[in-house]
Scaffold this active site. Structure first.
Site, mmCIF file in Angstrom:
data_model
loop_
_atom_site.group_PDB
_atom_site.id
_atom_site.type_symbol
_atom_site.label_atom_id
_atom_site.label_comp_id
_atom_site.label_asym_id
_atom_site.label_seq_id
_atom_site.Cartn_x
_atom_site.Cartn_y
_atom_site.Cartn_z
ATOM 1 N N ARG A 158 0.799 -1.229 0.000
ATOM 2 C CA ARG A 158 0.000 0.000 0.000
ATOM 3 C C ARG A 158 0.827 1.272 0.000
ATOM 4 O O ARG A 158 0.280 2.352 -0.142
ATOM 5 C CB ARG A 158 -0.955 -0.012 1.192
ATOM 6 C CG ARG A 158 -1.812 -1.256 1.209
ATOM 7 C CD ARG A 158 -3.139 -1.082 1.881
ATOM 8 N NE ARG A 158 -3.927 -2.281 1.678
ATOM 9 C CZ ARG A 158 -4.008 -3.282 2.547
ATOM 10 N NH1 ARG A 158 -3.394 -3.208 3.702
ATOM 11 N NH2 ARG A 158 -4.723 -4.357 2.271
ATOM 12 N N THR A 190 1.914 -5.659 4.435
ATOM 13 C CA THR A 190 1.385 -5.006 3.242
ATOM 14 C C THR A 190 1.276 -3.494 3.389
ATOM 15 O O THR A 190 1.155 -2.787 2.392
ATOM 16 C CB THR A 190 -0.026 -5.538 2.929
ATOM 17 O OG1 THR A 190 -0.794 -5.492 4.130
ATOM 18 C CG2 THR A 190 0.019 -6.956 2.424
ATOM 19 N N GLY A 243 -1.675 -11.191 9.287
ATOM 20 C CA GLY A 243 -1.681 -12.635 9.512
ATOM 21 C C GLY A 243 -2.780 -13.089 10.467
ATOM 22 O O GLY A 243 -2.707 -14.158 11.056
ATOM 23 N N GLY A 244 -3.820 -12.274 10.601
ATOM 24 C CA GLY A 244 -4.893 -12.556 11.557
ATOM 25 C C GLY A 244 -5.670 -13.820 11.259
ATOM 26 O O GLY A 244 -6.383 -14.333 12.109
ATOM 27 N N GLU A 245 -5.530 -14.352 10.051
ATOM 28 C CA GLU A 245 -6.256 -15.572 9.704
ATOM 29 C C GLU A 245 -5.386 -16.809 9.934
ATOM 30 O O GLU A 245 -5.733 -17.907 9.552
ATOM 31 C CB GLU A 245 -6.703 -15.523 8.243
ATOM 32 C CG GLU A 245 -8.023 -14.807 8.043
ATOM 33 C CD GLU A 245 -7.987 -13.336 8.405
ATOM 34 O OE1 GLU A 245 -7.088 -12.640 7.914
ATOM 35 O OE2 GLU A 245 -8.831 -12.887 9.193
ATOM 36 N N TRP A 303 -2.507 -4.575 10.328
ATOM 37 C CA TRP A 303 -2.136 -4.562 8.909
ATOM 38 C C TRP A 303 -2.470 -3.290 8.145
ATOM 39 O O TRP A 303 -2.527 -3.299 6.919
ATOM 40 C CB TRP A 303 -2.694 -5.781 8.194
ATOM 41 C CG TRP A 303 -4.149 -6.061 8.360
ATOM 42 C CD1 TRP A 303 -4.728 -6.797 9.368
ATOM 43 C CD2 TRP A 303 -5.227 -5.655 7.512
ATOM 44 N NE1 TRP A 303 -6.089 -6.849 9.191
ATOM 45 C CE2 TRP A 303 -6.425 -6.171 8.067
ATOM 46 C CE3 TRP A 303 -5.311 -4.912 6.332
ATOM 47 C CZ2 TRP A 303 -7.681 -5.958 7.493
ATOM 48 C CZ3 TRP A 303 -6.565 -4.705 5.762
ATOM 49 C CH2 TRP A 303 -7.729 -5.231 6.337
ATOM 50 N N ASN A 353 -8.807 -8.651 14.172
ATOM 51 C CA ASN A 353 -9.654 -9.621 14.856
ATOM 52 C C ASN A 353 -8.858 -10.605 15.705
ATOM 53 O O ASN A 353 -7.718 -10.932 15.388
ATOM 54 C CB ASN A 353 -10.465 -10.421 13.828
ATOM 55 C CG ASN A 353 -9.575 -11.213 12.890
ATOM 56 O OD1 ASN A 353 -9.052 -10.693 11.932
ATOM 57 N ND2 ASN A 353 -9.373 -12.486 13.187
ATOM 58 N N ASP A 361 -15.042 -11.157 12.606
ATOM 59 C CA ASP A 361 -13.927 -10.649 11.808
ATOM 60 C C ASP A 361 -14.024 -9.140 11.569
ATOM 61 O O ASP A 361 -13.679 -8.647 10.502
ATOM 62 C CB ASP A 361 -13.846 -11.398 10.465
ATOM 63 C CG ASP A 361 -12.513 -11.174 9.746
ATOM 64 O OD1 ASP A 361 -11.594 -10.618 10.381
ATOM 65 O OD2 ASP A 361 -12.410 -11.525 8.567
ATOM 66 N N ASP A 364 -12.264 -6.399 12.205
ATOM 67 C CA ASP A 364 -11.012 -5.743 12.571
ATOM 68 C C ASP A 364 -11.212 -4.252 12.807
ATOM 69 O O ASP A 364 -11.944 -3.601 12.066
ATOM 70 C CB ASP A 364 -9.999 -5.820 11.425
ATOM 71 C CG ASP A 364 -9.686 -7.214 10.978
ATOM 72 O OD1 ASP A 364 -8.555 -7.636 11.140
ATOM 73 O OD2 ASP A 364 -10.589 -7.888 10.445
#
Lengths: 542, 274
Positions: A139, A183, A199-201, A249, A267, A310, A312
């Site tokens: 970004r 990112t 990397g929250g998932e 992120w 999250n 989820d 966030d």
């Protein structure tokens, strides 16, 4: 005679250009971006020095050459095609007529901001077995002195010489094999680079880091999941904090007077199954205020305790000084993925007000401390339960804007819904760890989407401009009384920031997934935005 | 798809040439066999394991029901897979991802059986026409379509028919027999936004009504009942209204149950391979 001279000059310039091409690529000299300049970035609106424009992240430019009366005279000046096909979420920086554009997956180019022609490019080499949740994006960069700082998808932070594109240092922030990635554009705090993690998932443990800008050495790390030694670890059942998520992120903000760094957290993990992490799960889905020197958490405000949808709190914290109930206050403005808008005292973290700004069916409201009063029956189930907002939220990571001129806060919002499903899932290192999923129940055209202008003094929506079908673009406000934004149907457009009146639009042919920015060279204002895989730059007709 | 094929064709050729050089003869059958990979992980258990893995790794984009999500642009996997026509093709998409899109490869250390189980799961989502027994007669359905049903007034099949409804030439790939029946008996149940009706009031007060060809933030396009196309800028009209019901009549009163079954059998036979 004059003609001859011009000709001569042109041929000389051509020779100079040809020579440049033979030499190592290098940008023209520019004045190094000192810390003082970053603090006072709004005083030099011809440059765009940070991801959000200024440290308070208002994404507001003081340039006013393009205004309500002449915005229809905008025309395309140049476009830059990003060679790697993915989706561009970049906001470029501009320093003294040089533009720095990040590209998917983790590259950066320097181009002439007036012509779009390239000076140099830096390609970062990625490992082949990346684990990333949501596309190969980058970004933007941060700049200090003559050095650019960029996050990479394999969770490194690199420092690049802004004149040549040469690598200065490369620091591993976290192990990508465990599911970490990066990112977002970092920010500069004094002589440090402050940066978050994604990397929250994947059941990571989130953090915010500061690195020595000169050497790349880490100065501090603040975990966004409370651990041993922090009394808030009790907000996590058993050992669930160890894989608690709460990634960081998107980019944060900074207040130089208070020396506080503001950052949102994502999250808790797993996303949709809260049974394995009973408690509030601090500091997931929160706004954190960190001491700029030590990284210590000075205060926190949790928007969504024990989140199971989820949602966030990965939004850009907008800092503004406003009249609030008759008193001048330093506040933070936040339209959250959970569909509530908040005004918070940014010195203390005190909750001042919160109202829904998008459709929501999960809370009857907020209590006097800002804690949601959650309705029964909204937790995900094995069969699925229909809740608003959607998984993408009332809004998401795309930048909102604030105009000190209109004293309004602007956000792209979505009145959606999803069926939220819970699953039992074991944690495996480096594997996706979401504990559920979601289902769409109706086509996207059935849902309403709009840019909304919110009065931060009372949370009221002053006007809205409908978007069909929705937007994932950021917004920029200008001193010329304009708002610029884009939509998934490929439009880039300008509205009257006072009343939402449509003033100008152009079809760019691909989803606008980035936030606009503005700069000036030789007294001429330009506006840039990325759509699809292209960076477009507009200016007034000559 | 073409790219993938080209690649394998080249690989084939290369392997072929190497083999030919090595063995002194062209060993075509062996080469062919090597690349006509079949799925050895295709039992009910594999489908279930693949499904669980799918929920974990893929549902975020493709949705828990694998029907795709608008948010991520990930397509519906329950119908025809447009980028692959064989199991091996699907295997390759999962293994290698689709370059330049959000569809990334699975982690490189994912064991082969796991990928094949995903293939088995994706295949299980598609109805296998061979396993379906229909009571109706496709031939009778075909003649009803153009005669008593007057379906062809609105629908095209193989290039003939009307334009007021979707082209049904390949509808058997898209809808299963139950869904086909619902389309005829309860058309309002799920109307694709493309087939909504828009009622547009112009600044001079006149009203245009037509099917919603396209709507975006700034413009609208509709096709009226004379098949005339209208384009509007939203800021140049007075107002517009959406009617989200279907313009197709329900046939519960006008056709017998047997006739509907015949039409279902006919429409279900409309697939690429037929």
């Amino acid at each position: 005679m004059k003609r001859l001279l011009t000709l001569l000059l042109i041929s000389l310039a051509t020779v100079a250009l040809a020579q440049d091409l033979n030499d190592a690529p290098v940008t023209p000299a520019f004045s190094p971006v000192t810390w003082d300049r970053l603090v006072n970035a709004s005083d030099e609106p011809e440059n765009w020095l940070t991801y959000s424009g200024t440290q308070n992240s208002q994404r507001y430019t003081r340039l006013d050459q393009v205004d309500i009366s002449n915005v229809t005279d905008l025309e395309l000046k140049w476009s830059y095609q990003i060679p790697v096909i993915d989706r561009a979420e970049t906001t470029p920086l501009v320093v003294d007529g040089i533009m720095f554009i990040t590209e998917s997956p983790s590259n950066v180019v320097a181009v002439d901001a007036v012509t779009g022609r390239q000076y140099w490019r830096y390609d970062y080499e990625l490992p082949e077995d990346l684990r990333i949740c949501c596309g190969r994006n980058n970004r933007g960069v941060a700049i200090l002195g003559e050095t650019l700082y960029m996050s990479t998808l394999d969770a490194h932070l690199v420092a690049i010489d802004a004149r040549t594109g040469n690598l200065r240092w490369d620091t591993e922030v976290a192990d990508y094999a465990k599911g970490y990635s990066k990112t977002a554009a970092p920010i500069i705090v004094k002589d440090m680079v402050v940066t978050g993690i994604a990397g929250g998932e994947f059941g990571i443990r989130g953090f915010i880091d500061a690195y020595d800008a000169a050497t790349g050495e880490r100065r501090w790390r603040t975990y966004t999941v409370a651990g041993p030694g922090d009394p808030n670890v009790s907000s996590w059942a058993d050992d669930s904090w160890k894989i608690g998520g709460a990634p960081t992120w998107i980019t944060g903000s900074y207040d130089a007077d208070l020396n506080l760094v503001y950052w949102g957290t994502g999250n808790p993990a797993p996303d949709y199954n809260g049974d394995v992490r009973l408690g509030d799960n601090l500091y997931s889905d929160s706004a954190l205020a960190l001491n700029g020197d030590t990284g210590e958490i000075e205060w926190h405000f949790q928007f969504t305790p024990h989140d199971e949808h989820d949602w966030d709190a990965i939004q850009i914290p907008i800092l503004a000084d406003i009249q609030f109930q008759g008193r001048q206050r330093k506040v933070m403005l936040w339209a959250n993925r959970n569909a509530f808008f908040y005004t918070i005292d940014r010195a203390t973290g005190e909750f001042l007000l919160g109202t829904p700004f998008a459709k929501q069916t999960w809370a009857s409201g907020l209590d006097s401390k800002g804690r949601p009063i959650v309705l029964p029956g909204v937790s995900p189930t094995y069969e699925g339960v229909l809740v608003s907002p959607s998984i993408g939220g009332g809004t998401n990571w795309y930048s909102p804007a604030y105009s000190p001129k209109t004293e309004l806060f602007y956000v792209n919002s979505y009145d959606g819904e999803h069926k939220y499903i819970k699953r039992d899932e074991e944690y495996e290192e480096g594997q996706r760890f979401t504990g559920g999923g979601f289902e769409s129940v109706q086509p996207i055209d059935n849902y309403y989407s709009a840019i909304r202008a919110i009065d931060p003094g009372n949370g009221e929506i002053k006007w809205e401009f409908p978007i069909q079908p929705r937007s994932s673009a950021g917004i920029m406000a200008t001193s010329g009384g304009l708002l610029f934004s884009g939509s998934v149907d490929g439009y880039f457009y300008a509205l009257d920031a006072n009343n939402g009146r449509e003033l100008w639009h152009i079809s760019l042919g691909a989803r606008v997934h980035s936030a606009p920015m503005s700069f000036a060279v030789d007294g001429k204002q330009f506006i840039s935005v990325a759509a699809g895989n292209v960076v477009y730059t507009f200016g007034l007709k000559e | 798809m073409r790219q993938t094929y080209l690649f394998y064709w080249k690989a084939n050729l290369l392997t072929g040439i190497l083999l030919a050089l090595g063995l002194g003869l062209l060993n075509q059958p062996a080469v062919a066999q090597e690349h006509e990979e079949i799925n050895l992980y295709n039992t009910a258990v594999d489908v279930r394991v693949g499904g669980r893995y799918f929920q974990r790794q893929c549902s975020r984009c493709h949705g828990a029901d694998a029907k795709g999500t608008d948010e991520t642009g990930a397509p519906d996997l329950t119908g025809t897979i447009s980028r692959a026509s064989t199991d091996f093709g699907i295997y390759n998409i999962i293994r290698k991802g689709i370059q330049g899109t959000a569809m990334l490869p699975v982690p490189a250390d994912t064991p082969d059986p796991k990928v094949w189980q995903l293939v088995a799961y994706i295949n299980s989502l598609r109805i296998n026409p061979a396993n379906i027994d229909l009571t109706g007669s496709p031939d009778a359905g075909q003649s009803l379509f153009t005669s008593k049903g007057s379906c062809s007034d609105c629908h095209m099949i193989g290039g003939t028919g009307g334009r007021r409804g979707p082209d049904l030439s390949l509808v058997g790939q898209r809808l299963d027999p139950d869904e086909l029946k619902i389309a005829m008996t309860n058309p309002d149940e799920l109307v694709d936004p493309r087939w909504w009706t828009m009622r547009i009031t112009q600044k001079n007060g006149s009203v245009v009504e037509g099917l919603r060809m396209e709507e975006d933030t700034f413009s609208l396009r509709v096709i009226d009942e004379n098949a005339d196309l209208w384009s509007f800028r939203k800021n140049e009209i007075q107002s517009y209204e959406r009617v989200e019901t279907s313009t197709m009549p329900s046939y519960t009163q006008t056709l017998t149950e047997g006739e509907i079954d015949d039409l279902v059998a006919y429409l279900f036979s409309l697939r690429k391979d037929n």
